[in-house]
Design a protein around this motif. Structure first.
Motif, PDB file in Angstrom:
ATOM      1  N   ALA A   1      -1.088  -0.151 -12.470  1.00  0.00           N
ATOM      2  CA  ALA A   1      -1.164  -1.083 -11.340  1.00  0.00           C
ATOM      3  C   ALA A   1      -2.057  -2.273 -11.668  1.00  0.00           C
ATOM      4  CB  ALA A   1      -1.686  -0.351 -10.100  1.00  0.00           C
ATOM      5  N   ASP A   2      -3.188  -2.026 -12.364  1.00  0.00           N
ATOM      6  CA  ASP A   2      -4.071  -3.127 -12.753  1.00  0.00           C
ATOM      7  C   ASP A   2      -3.381  -4.058 -13.741  1.00  0.00           C
ATOM      8  OD1 ASP A   2      -6.004  -2.071 -11.121  1.00  0.00           O
ATOM      9  OD2 ASP A   2      -7.084  -1.059 -12.747  1.00  0.00           O
TER      10      ASP A   2
ATOM     11  N   THR B   1      -7.805  13.887 -12.571  1.00  0.00           N
ATOM     12  CA  THR B   1      -7.765  12.444 -12.303  1.00  0.00           C
ATOM     13  C   THR B   1      -7.016  11.650 -13.358  1.00  0.00           C
ATOM     14  OG1 THR B   1      -9.850  12.014 -13.484  1.00  0.00           O
ATOM     15  CG2 THR B   1     -10.009  12.588 -11.145  1.00  0.00           C
TER      16      THR B   1
ATOM     17  N   ARG C   1      -1.999   5.820 -13.554  1.00  0.00           N
ATOM     18  CA  ARG C   1      -1.252   5.055 -12.558  1.00  0.00           C
ATOM     19  C   ARG C   1      -2.026   3.812 -12.133  1.00  0.00           C
ATOM     20  NH1 ARG C   1      -1.175   8.645  -8.870  1.00  0.00           N
ATOM     21  NH2 ARG C   1       0.733   9.710  -9.529  1.00  0.00           N
ATOM     22  N   GLN C   2      -3.354   3.955 -12.008  1.00  0.00           N
ATOM     23  CA  GLN C   2      -4.177   2.809 -11.623  1.00  0.00           C
ATOM     24  C   GLN C   2      -4.214   1.765 -12.727  1.00  0.00           C
ATOM     25  OE1 GLN C   2      -5.571   2.309  -8.592  1.00  0.00           O
ATOM     26  NE2 GLN C   2      -6.122   0.281  -9.354  1.00  0.00           N
ATOM     27  N   GLN C   3      -4.241   2.211 -13.985  1.00  0.00           N
ATOM     28  CA  GLN C   3      -4.217   1.262 -15.099  1.00  0.00           C
ATOM     29  C   GLN C   3      -2.914   0.474 -15.123  1.00  0.00           C
ATOM     30  OE1 GLN C   3      -4.962   3.532 -18.630  1.00  0.00           O
ATOM     31  NE2 GLN C   3      -7.098   3.989 -18.093  1.00  0.00           N
TER      32      GLN C   3
ATOM     33  N   HIS D   1      -4.637  10.012  -5.653  1.00  0.00           N
ATOM     34  CA  HIS D   1      -3.727   9.808  -4.527  1.00  0.00           C
ATOM     35  C   HIS D   1      -2.856  11.050  -4.360  1.00  0.00           C
ATOM     36  CE1 HIS D   1      -0.876   7.887  -1.821  1.00  0.00           C
ATOM     37  NE2 HIS D   1       0.103   8.308  -2.604  1.00  0.00           N
TER      38      HIS D   1
ATOM     39  N   ASP E   1      -3.746   9.965 -12.128  1.00  0.00           N
ATOM     40  CA  ASP E   1      -4.055   8.903 -11.172  1.00  0.00           C
ATOM     41  C   ASP E   1      -4.706   7.712 -11.862  1.00  0.00           C
ATOM     42  OD1 ASP E   1      -4.189   8.342  -8.136  1.00  0.00           O
ATOM     43  OD2 ASP E   1      -6.216   7.874  -8.813  1.00  0.00           O
ATOM     44  N   GLU E   2      -5.580   7.963 -12.849  1.00  0.00           N
ATOM     45  CA  GLU E   2      -6.186   6.859 -13.586  1.00  0.00           C
ATOM     46  C   GLU E   2      -5.141   6.092 -14.383  1.00  0.00           C
ATOM     47  OE1 GLU E   2      -9.285   8.426 -15.968  1.00  0.00           O
ATOM     48  OE2 GLU E   2     -10.640   8.836 -14.288  1.00  0.00           O
TER      49      GLU E   2
ATOM     50  N   PRO F   1     -12.858   8.835  -9.517  1.00  0.00           N
ATOM     51  CA  PRO F   1     -12.074   8.409  -8.345  1.00  0.00           C
ATOM     52  C   PRO F   1     -11.305   9.563  -7.738  1.00  0.00           C
ATOM     53  CG  PRO F   1     -10.994   7.734 -10.376  1.00  0.00           C
ATOM     54  CD  PRO F   1     -12.319   8.312 -10.784  1.00  0.00           C
TER      55      PRO F   1
END
Length: 442
Positions: free
Chosen positions: A231-232, A221, A227-229, A101, A224-225, A98
């Motif tokens: 958020a998920d 990444t 942070r995405q985890q 951000h 960011d990964e 990915p």
């Protein structure tokens, strides 16, 4: 919460992924890993020189303000190298990498946009990767280059041994081994070494490529990964809370409906039954015939009350659903509907009881609303097993106007579907009928 389109996107079926023979897959991955490592070594050299030069120059001249634009330019340059590296590590890791951000500049001026990388954490991680990537690149390059040279050189040594200068042969070694030709010993030795390098080539090259790729992934990444985890996880928590609230609301709605149905139906009949039996008791002394008529009427009230109680029990937990499955329960439900029902519900394996119960109640509530409010002449019910779950559709040709908004009859049904983790959609334009679609995950 996913939409109905998201859950039904695979309904038509996706083409199966082409199968590749294991040997071809390993050889193709070997080529990908090799070119990644061999190309990463010169790229690492270039990135190291440019990034460390720009960073050192920018820091050294920052006191006279000239260094700030140089430092911002170094960060922008390292971002470009980072973009290239993300494209390169995707085939090595066999996954899509990915795009992280980056902090956007809130300033409208070109000065603010130029200096925005200085306040972005990911840009600094890109610069760190550009400076230190040379370490794993060099290690990986040494192993890959050595193993490829050992494999190719050892396996082909017999073809070019004649072109190499050799020292005078030592006759003691051939006699000791029982051979008369030193060249044969030399060729055999290199062939054995070549076989060793060839057998271990794939795991060594794969491990070297993963070493370099995972180092790049962690810096380019990883944050960011993470942070995405987070958020998920927050989204999953919100979804779970929403399902819990929907389950509580659906339960409360079902209890209120049951209470209303009992009050309006069986309770009123039982009150009348008690009054009829009391009146019959008084009539037995004066008019036995009239008392018998009153008792007969009371027996009729009893049968009607039992029928209503059976109907209510079917609404709570229909025995046919538990015993014979969803298809049989829907067939019985369609047979009791006052409007002709076109049922398309093929027989498939038993599902989770919660899913079957929710699907049954969706159809039951929809048919009840159709019979009461739609003025339809026909209703179509479809239950399909799809890749993402169970798709339930109820469509009629009535007057339309149905809504999922609070205060309407379908709001409680929407809560029940959400409590099961599914989604409910309604298309009901005025005068064009109603189409209710529920997607339930399995």
């Amino acid at each position: 919460m996913p939409s109905v389109e998201d859950m039904t996107i695979s309904y038509a079926g996706a083409p199966a992924a082409p199968t590749i023979a294991p040997a071809r897959r390993y050889l193709r991955q070997l080529g990908v890993d090799t070119q990644y490592v061999l190309l990463g070594f010169p790229l690492g050299l270039i990135t190291l020189v440019l990034c460390i030069t720009g960073f050192a120059t920018g820091i050294g001249t920052a006191i006279i303000w000239i260094g700030l634009p140089l430092l911002a330019g170094s960060l922008a340059m390292s971002r470009g190298f980072a973009h290239l590296e993300r494209l390169r590590i995707g085939p090595v890791l066999r996954r899509r990498i990915p795009h992280p951000h980056y902090r956007a500049s809130k300033s409208q001026s070109w000065v603010g946009k130029m200096f925005s990388p200085l306040a972005d954490g990911q840009s600094w991680l890109d610069l760190v990767h550009g400076i230190f990537r040379f370490i794993p690149s060099t290690i990986a390059f040494c192993f890959v280059f050595t193993w490829w040279v050992g494999t190719l050189g050892g396996l082909t040594y017999a073809a070019w041994d004649w072109a190499l200068p050799h020292p005078p042969e030592n006759q003691d070694l051939p006699e000791l081994l029982g051979f008369d030709d030193t060249a044969l010993i030399r060729v055999t030795f290199y062939l054995v070494m070549g076989l060793f390098f060839a057998v271990t080539l794939i795991p060594v090259v794969r491990g070297s490529a993963l070493l370099e790729a995972q180092f790049a992934r962690g810096l380019l990444t990883g944050v960011d990964e993470l942070r995405q985890q987070v958020a998920d996880a927050n989204a999953a928590r919100d979804t779970a809370l929403g399902q819990k609230a929907a389950a509580v609301s659906a339960e409360a709605t079902a209890l209120r409906k049951l209470e209303r149905d009992i009050h309006d139906g069986p309770q009123q009949r039982l009150v009348r039954l008690a009054m009829d039996l009391g009146r019959a008791e008084q009539q037995f002394a004066t008019d036995p015939e009239l008392a018998r008529a009153t008792v007969a009427e009371a027996l009729s009230q009893t049968r009607e009350t039992l029928d209503e109680l059976r109907a209510l029990s079917r609404g709570i937990a229909p025995p046919i659903l538990v015993d014979r499955g969803l298809q049989a329960a829907l067939t019985a439900l369609a047979g009791r509907c006052t409007i002709p029902v076109d049922l398309d519900a093929p027989v498939f394996e038993r599902l989770n009881p919660a899913v079957e119960s929710t699907a049954y109640f969706v159809v039951a509530e929809a048919l009840t609303n159709v019979a009461k409010h739609s003025h339809a002449s026909e209703v179509q019910v479809s239950v399909q097993r799809i890749t993402t779950g169970l798709l339930v559709t109820v469509a009629d040709d009535g007057v339309g106007g149905a809504s999922l908004a609070k205060g309407h009859g379908l709001a409680g049904l929407d809560d029940r579907v959400k409590a099961a983790g599914g989604v409910l959609a309604v298309e009901s334009a005025e005068g064009e009928g109603t189409r209710l679609t529920a997607a339930l995950p399995l």
